[in-house]
Design a protein around this motif. Structure first.
Motif, PDB file in Angstrom:
ATOM      1  N   SER A 188     -65.229 -32.587  -9.980  1.00 41.65           N
ATOM      2  CA  SER A 188     -66.332 -32.143 -10.494  1.00 41.65           C
ATOM      3  C   SER A 188     -67.101 -32.437  -8.732  1.00 41.65           C
ATOM      4  N   ALA A 189     -67.925 -32.868  -8.576  1.00 39.75           N
ATOM      5  CA  ALA A 189     -68.406 -32.780  -7.232  1.00 39.75           C
ATOM      6  C   ALA A 189     -68.355 -34.251  -6.833  1.00 39.75           C
ATOM      7  N   THR A 190     -68.582 -35.772  -6.980  1.00 39.24           N
ATOM      8  CA  THR A 190     -68.436 -37.267  -7.073  1.00 39.24           C
ATOM      9  C   THR A 190     -67.665 -37.523  -7.688  1.00 39.24           C
ATOM     10  N   PRO A 191     -66.209 -37.194  -7.847  1.00 44.45           N
ATOM     11  CA  PRO A 191     -66.035 -38.111  -8.506  1.00 44.45           C
ATOM     12  C   PRO A 191     -65.233 -39.300  -8.377  1.00 44.45           C
ATOM     13  N   ASN A 192     -65.115 -40.499  -9.181  1.00 43.35           N
ATOM     14  CA  ASN A 192     -64.671 -41.561  -8.994  1.00 43.35           C
ATOM     15  C   ASN A 192     -64.209 -42.483  -9.717  1.00 43.35           C
ATOM     16  N   ASP A 193     -63.097 -41.339 -10.510  1.00 43.84           N
ATOM     17  CA  ASP A 193     -61.583 -42.238 -10.451  1.00 43.84           C
ATOM     18  C   ASP A 193     -61.307 -41.028 -10.933  1.00 43.84           C
ATOM     19  N   GLU A 194     -59.841 -40.772 -11.059  1.00 40.39           N
ATOM     20  CA  GLU A 194     -59.170 -39.597 -11.092  1.00 40.39           C
ATOM     21  C   GLU A 194     -58.824 -38.997 -12.597  1.00 40.39           C
ATOM     22  N   PHE A 195     -58.930 -39.743 -13.272  1.00 40.03           N
ATOM     23  CA  PHE A 195     -59.561 -38.873 -14.788  1.00 40.03           C
ATOM     24  C   PHE A 195     -60.609 -39.178 -15.530  1.00 40.03           C
ATOM     25  N   ALA A 196     -61.823 -40.125 -14.437  1.00 34.78           N
ATOM     26  CA  ALA A 196     -62.669 -40.232 -15.566  1.00 34.78           C
ATOM     27  C   ALA A 196     -63.579 -39.055 -15.103  1.00 34.78           C
ATOM     28  N   SER A 197     -63.710 -37.895 -14.348  1.00 36.52           N
ATOM     29  CA  SER A 197     -64.730 -36.975 -13.958  1.00 36.52           C
ATOM     30  C   SER A 197     -64.100 -35.864 -13.939  1.00 36.52           C
ATOM     31  N   GLY A 198     -64.529 -34.961 -13.595  1.00 35.73           N
ATOM     32  CA  GLY A 198     -64.286 -33.619 -13.519  1.00 35.73           C
ATOM     33  C   GLY A 198     -64.334 -32.774 -15.153  1.00 35.73           C
ATOM     34  N   LYS A 199     -64.131 -31.418 -14.817  1.00 33.00           N
ATOM     35  CA  LYS A 199     -64.298 -30.260 -16.220  1.00 33.00           C
ATOM     36  C   LYS A 199     -62.824 -29.933 -16.631  1.00 33.00           C
ATOM     37  N   THR A 200     -62.272 -31.081 -17.565  1.00 37.15           N
ATOM     38  CA  THR A 200     -61.269 -31.391 -18.266  1.00 37.15           C
ATOM     39  C   THR A 200     -60.796 -29.703 -19.023  1.00 37.15           C
ATOM     40  N   MET A 201     -59.175 -29.999 -18.993  1.00 33.25           N
ATOM     41  CA  MET A 201     -58.981 -28.825 -19.961  1.00 33.25           C
ATOM     42  C   MET A 201     -59.309 -28.627 -21.296  1.00 33.25           C
ATOM     43  N   ASP A 202     -59.462 -27.285 -21.810  1.00 31.90           N
ATOM     44  CA  ASP A 202     -59.913 -27.148 -23.069  1.00 31.90           C
ATOM     45  C   ASP A 202     -58.476 -26.327 -23.815  1.00 31.90           C
ATOM     46  N   ALA A 203     -58.518 -28.053 -24.812  1.00 33.50           N
ATOM     47  CA  ALA A 203     -56.280 -27.504 -25.429  1.00 33.50           C
ATOM     48  C   ALA A 203     -56.996 -26.314 -25.816  1.00 33.50           C
ATOM     49  N   ASP A 204     -57.861 -25.885 -26.866  1.00 32.83           N
ATOM     50  CA  ASP A 204     -57.819 -24.637 -27.805  1.00 32.83           C
ATOM     51  C   ASP A 204     -58.735 -24.010 -27.482  1.00 32.83           C
ATOM     52  N   ARG A 205     -59.607 -23.851 -26.148  1.00 33.72           N
ATOM     53  CA  ARG A 205     -59.513 -22.720 -25.897  1.00 33.72           C
ATOM     54  C   ARG A 205     -61.392 -22.755 -25.926  1.00 33.72           C
ATOM     55  N   ILE A 206     -61.978 -23.663 -27.245  1.00 28.72           N
ATOM     56  CA  ILE A 206     -62.785 -23.186 -28.083  1.00 28.72           C
ATOM     57  C   ILE A 206     -63.384 -24.996 -27.821  1.00 28.72           C
ATOM     58  N   THR A 207     -65.131 -24.530 -27.254  1.00 24.82           N
ATOM     59  CA  THR A 207     -65.980 -26.082 -27.304  1.00 24.82           C
ATOM     60  C   THR A 207     -65.955 -26.369 -28.355  1.00 24.82           C
ATOM     61  N   PRO A 208     -66.339 -28.465 -27.899  1.00 21.48           N
ATOM     62  CA  PRO A 208     -66.286 -29.129 -26.647  1.00 21.48           C
ATOM     63  C   PRO A 208     -64.613 -28.523 -26.233  1.00 21.48           C
ATOM     64  N   ASN A 209     -64.192 -29.263 -24.917  1.00 21.37           N
ATOM     65  CA  ASN A 209     -63.645 -28.838 -24.214  1.00 21.37           C
ATOM     66  C   ASN A 209     -63.407 -30.711 -24.541  1.00 21.37           C
ATOM     67  N   GLY A 210     -61.549 -30.601 -24.217  1.00 21.36           N
ATOM     68  CA  GLY A 210     -60.439 -31.822 -24.559  1.00 21.36           C
ATOM     69  C   GLY A 210     -59.768 -31.441 -25.879  1.00 21.36           C
ATOM     70  N   GLY A 211     -59.136 -32.405 -26.418  1.00 18.31           N
ATOM     71  CA  GLY A 211     -57.711 -32.637 -26.909  1.00 18.31           C
ATOM     72  C   GLY A 211     -56.234 -32.292 -26.145  1.00 18.31           C
ATOM     73  N   THR A 212     -55.093 -32.223 -26.455  1.00 19.15           N
ATOM     74  CA  THR A 212     -53.750 -32.093 -26.616  1.00 19.15           C
ATOM     75  C   THR A 212     -53.131 -31.412 -26.788  1.00 19.15           C
ATOM     76  N   VAL A 213     -51.915 -30.256 -25.692  1.00 21.63           N
ATOM     77  CA  VAL A 213     -51.363 -29.659 -26.159  1.00 21.63           C
ATOM     78  C   VAL A 213     -49.688 -30.331 -26.464  1.00 21.63           C
ATOM     79  N   GLU A 214     -49.117 -30.171 -27.514  1.00 29.67           N
ATOM     80  CA  GLU A 214     -48.050 -30.374 -27.698  1.00 29.67           C
ATOM     81  C   GLU A 214     -47.007 -29.724 -27.643  1.00 29.67           C
ATOM     82  N   TRP A 215     -45.596 -29.533 -27.607  1.00 29.20           N
ATOM     83  CA  TRP A 215     -44.150 -29.253 -28.041  1.00 29.20           C
ATOM     84  C   TRP A 215     -43.117 -29.348 -27.910  1.00 29.20           C
ATOM     85  N   ALA A 216     -42.265 -28.660 -29.308  1.00 25.37           N
ATOM     86  CA  ALA A 216     -41.500 -29.238 -28.779  1.00 25.37           C
ATOM     87  C   ALA A 216     -39.924 -28.289 -28.854  1.00 25.37           C
ATOM     88  N   PHE A 217     -38.403 -28.560 -28.438  1.00 17.07           N
ATOM     89  CA  PHE A 217     -37.649 -27.834 -28.789  1.00 17.07           C
ATOM     90  C   PHE A 217     -36.382 -27.969 -28.303  1.00 17.07           C
TER      91      PHE A 217
END
Length: 841
Positions: free
Chosen positions: A812-841
């Motif tokens: 974002s325009a005025t970040p104050n902490d590395e992971f506390a500001s900005g538009k984060t990843m939308d893990a499932d591509r459907i609002t609201p954004n957030g979530g975790t991407v996990e996979w295994a092999f």
């Protein structure tokens, strides 16, 4: 040589007598009739009378001898001589090699001055053939022939290994003196050794007459696995790429019952090959095994090889080094006692096709990490249209092709298999034309630079094959006359994805400047949708009445600095090429306030050309803003922030090109709050995945797929690859997408549809045991990451990987902490954004 004692005494033959044979040459007399025998007899009758007489006669002691290849008398029957088997020509004539490898045989008879009518008989039993070398140099085959005994030593004889012995010492050469019955024999064995080599291109064993010319052709395979050294790989002789490029070699000898050692304890079979080339299968022959289940023959070999094996001994041949010339490698097996030898020559070919398989924007040298993963998914990640970076840009990805060790006039065939008809195209140049129609053929010694251009989503596998010239080529092969025969090949994989988008930087703003908050409903809708994508929304509204001189939050400074936001909706009145920024009462005081508002813009650092106070008689004073003002004030900031600007004012389509930003919308004719709300809600709902289940996130798709739900009054334009926040690409966003086997080397990654903020500590984005070398993925021509990659060497268990949404973001325009500001990843591509991407092999 040892003589066989047939009769201790000779026979009386007229005036001459022979005694023999004696043991060894020293047993022969010094000359004919040189020995004397004296007999004295006394006879006494019954009356006691006696008489004596003396009788004298001469006799000859005869000794005969046969020697094969200098083998001493002590071994001529116990071990025998060894001669090499050499195949005759097809017409039965002894070959040049057979003539050169004939073994000397010598005969003698003592004493040397026997009369010319005294003869010896010589004979030879198979598998060899005995020949007399005539004065003319011709060879006369001997089966059983008489020679004057006094001349036998002056004749030259040669023994040819015509056939292979069925068993040890099954051949016999004999000499006999007829008068004395003196006899000598020597035994021999005709030995055959054989090395057979598989011709890799055909997969068949070479015919014997082709083992030296033209020899076999095998592919090069890397020695060591990625980032491993010889010391750490003591039990693994070569790298993963060698697994499917090993060539079978077979060695054998005949007869099968040859002794393993001679009397001195020396082994009888010698074997030679280039270092680090031959390996013994650790398991039984014929069983397919992994490349690390072979024993290094070179490091474990004895000085000479024991005969203690039966049948064919199977080895595997590894193309350790690339040939510098034709047939510059050989495998040789030799039986030193006989001189029997066999040679198989070979040439190590290599064709090397490389691409940036680990996606670090550079192609490694041969045998690096990229070679270990180049055929695995995803391969090189290519965007099919990189206008996501800036309008009109499209980058081609370098493809490197080399060929070595090839025969004269060899050709490289380039071809591709794709998941659809036109996933990607290959060009000779970085830009412009020169597209190749595949399959395409290059002379192996003249390969141009090559580039891959993505066309549409999908996978593609590109193969380069080193071949003999096809019949269509005028330059025929000088060595291998089989047109189009494949000699070696290499393959790389690539994944072509949609263009990478940019999301706007900074927060969001609502500009609602019509008095009494008219139009606020459109702003509320915008706020509710955009905030779910991680935007902090700031409002600028005039909630005062029409007669109030104040403009609420709609200050001159706020208007000037709207270009600092990434997503903006502007709710106000407008006309063609004009925006009505703010409103004041239609009074003198209203005019003064409007003029002061313009001055405040200038005092805040803005340009005021094409900005002025204007009157709508009977209604209000307003600040009029023309296109050139937007070009001078807003456009640089909106372009820099990749902003999305949604105009909610009449005739605003006339302002789209001058205000800048990555994506913008407006109206050709008058509009109202109802129309603007429908347009914005439909458009933004597609971009945030509520409509279309995340498949319509890019602005261009959200607009084009939603035209039926929007009026013909609306216009949208800009760079279509614009999103609101990062999200994994649609389809398969994580790699590997399938299980790996233990020991596999691979490249893993999380792919996003949006460029994100680059951070030096990208290692925090991916968490997983067994992953190393974590680094941002970048696209040619772009400084920003669109994903994160890592390296894998698969262990025994399952590798689990995850990436948390809060660690992947647009700052974002005025970040104050590395992971506390900005538009984060939308893990499932459907609002609201957030979530975790996990996979295994």
């Amino acid at each position: 040589m040892a003589s066989v004692r047939q009769n201790r005494f000779g026979k009386l033959l007229g005036s001459k007598a022979f005694v023999g044979p004696m043991v060894g040459k020293i047993g022969g007399g010094e000359s004919y009739l040189a020995e004397q025998l004296t007999v004295k007899a006394t006879v006494e009758n019954e009356y006691g009378e006696s008489a004596s007489a003396t009788c004298k006669t001469n006799f000859t002691v005869v000794a005969v001898d046969v020697t094969i290849n200098g083998v001493g008398e002590d071994k001529e029957e116990t071990e025998g001589a060894f001669i090499p088997f050499v195949r005759d020509e097809t017409n039965g004539v002894i070959s040049v090699e057979g003539t050169n490898k004939m073994v000397s045989v010598s005969f003698s008879c003592l004493p040397k001055d026997l009369p010319t009518n005294e003869v010896v008989t010589i004979s030879c039993t198979p598998p060899g053939e005995l020949y007399e070398v005539l004065f003319s140099g011709e060879l006369l085959r001997i089966t059983s022939t008489n020679y004057p005994a006094c001349e036998i030593e002056s004749h030259e004889f040669k023994l040819h290994g015509h056939d292979v012995s069925d068993s040890w010492k099954d051949g016999l050469i004999q000499i006999a003196h007829l008068g004395s019955e003196a006899l000598d024999i020597a035994k021999y064995t005709s030995v055959k050794v054989n090395v057979e080599i598989t011709d890799f291109p055909t997969g068949e064993l070479l015919d014997e007459d082709k083992e030296e010319m033209p020899g076999a052709f095998i592919p090069y395979a890397a020695d060591w696995a990625f980032e491993e050294t010889e010391s750490s790989q003591a039990d693994i002789p070569f790298g993963p790429s060698a697994e499917k490029k090993l060539v079978e070699v077979y060695v054998s000898y005949e007869p099968s019952n040859l002794p393993e050692y001679n009397d001195d304890g020396e082994k009888f079979l010698e074997f030679a090959a280039p270092p680090e080339s031959l390996y013994l299968p650790a398991y039984s022959a014929g069983v397919d095994r992994r490349w690390d289940e072979f024993i290094d023959w070179w490091n474990s070999r004895p000085p000479s090889w024991s005969l203690a094996f039966s049948g064919k001994k199977r080895l595997v041949l590894h193309g350790h080094e690339i040939s510098s010339s034709q047939r510059d490698r050989e495998i040789r097996i030799t039986h030193p006692k006989s001189g029997a030898t066999d040679v198989a020559k070979y040439t190590v070919y290599h064709v090397d096709l490389d691409i940036d398989s680990d996606n670090d924007l550079q192609i490694e040298g041969r045998d690096g990490f990229e070679d270990a993963i180049e055929e695995r998914e995803p391969g090189k990640i290519i965007s099919w249209d990189q206008s996501g970076i800036s309008p009109g840009q499209d980058y081609r990805v370098p493809l490197r092709l080399n060929a070595w060790g090839g025969e004269t006039n060899a050709v490289v065939r380039l071809e591709a298999v794709a998941s659809s008809a036109r996933v990607a195209e290959i060009y000779r140049t970085e830009s412009g034309g020169n597209k190749l129609d595949l399959p395409f053929y290059f002379p192996a010694d003249s390969i141009p630079p090559l580039y891959v251009d993505g066309v549409t989503n999908g996978t593609i596998s590109i193969t380069a094959t080193l071949i003999n010239p096809p019949e269509a080529f005028s330059a025929a092969s000088s060595v291998r006359p089989i047109p189009g025969l494949e000699l070696a090949k290499d393959k790389v994989a690539a994944l072509v994805i949609q263009p990478i988008s940019f999301s706007p930087g900074g927060g969001a703003a609502v500009w609602s400047s019509i008095p009494n908050g008219i139009g606020d409903g459109d702003g509320v809708l915008f706020d509710s949708i955009i905030s779910n994508q991680g935007y902090k929304v700031t409002w600028y509204r005039d909630g005062n009445g029409e007669g109030d001189l104040g403009v609420g939050d709609c200050s001159a400074n706020a208007y000037l600095n709207l270009d600092g936001y990434g997503a903006v909706t502007i709710i106000s009145h407008g006309d063609v090429d004009e925006h009505l920024a703010v409103y004041f009462p239609d009074t003198v005081d209203g005019f003064n306030e409007a003029t002061k508002w313009v001055s405040d813009v200038r005092n805040s650092g803005g340009h005021i050309t094409d900005m002025a106070a204007r009157e709508n008689p009977g209604y209000y004073w307003y600040v009029s803003v023309k296109p050139r003002w937007f070009e001078n004030n807003w456009k640089p900031g909106f372009d820099r922030h990749n902003s999305v600007i949604l105009w909610g004012s009449c005739y605003s389509a006339s302002l789209l090109n001058c205000c800048g930003g990555r994506w913008r919308s407006g109206y050709v004719n008058p509009t109202d709050e109802g129309e603007c709300s429908v347009v914005n809600s439909q458009f933004l709902a597609r971009m945030n995945g509520v409509i279309g289940a995340g498949a319509l996130r890019p602005a261009g798709m959200a607009y084009s797929h939603g035209r039926s739900s929007m009026s013909n009054n609306v216009r949208m334009e800009g760079i279509p690859w614009t999103t609101l926040c990062p999200a994994p690409i649609i389809g398969t966003p994580t790699f590997p997408s399938s299980n790996l086997s233990e020991g596999d080397v691979a490249f893993g990654c999380l792919l996003l549809d949006t460029f994100v903020k680059a951070k030096s500590n990208m290692i925090k984005v991916i968490v997983g045991d067994g992953v190393t070398g974590i680094a941002p993925l970048r696209q040619e021509g772009a400084a920003y990451p669109f994903g994160v990659g890592f390296r894998i060497k698969k262990g025994a268990g399952t590798i689990k990987v995850k990436s948390e949404a809060i660690k992947v973001y647009i700052e974002s325009a005025t970040p104050n902490d590395e992971f506390a500001s900005g538009k984060t990843m939308d893990a499932d591509r459907i609002t609201p954004n957030g979530g975790t991407v996990e996979w295994a092999f």
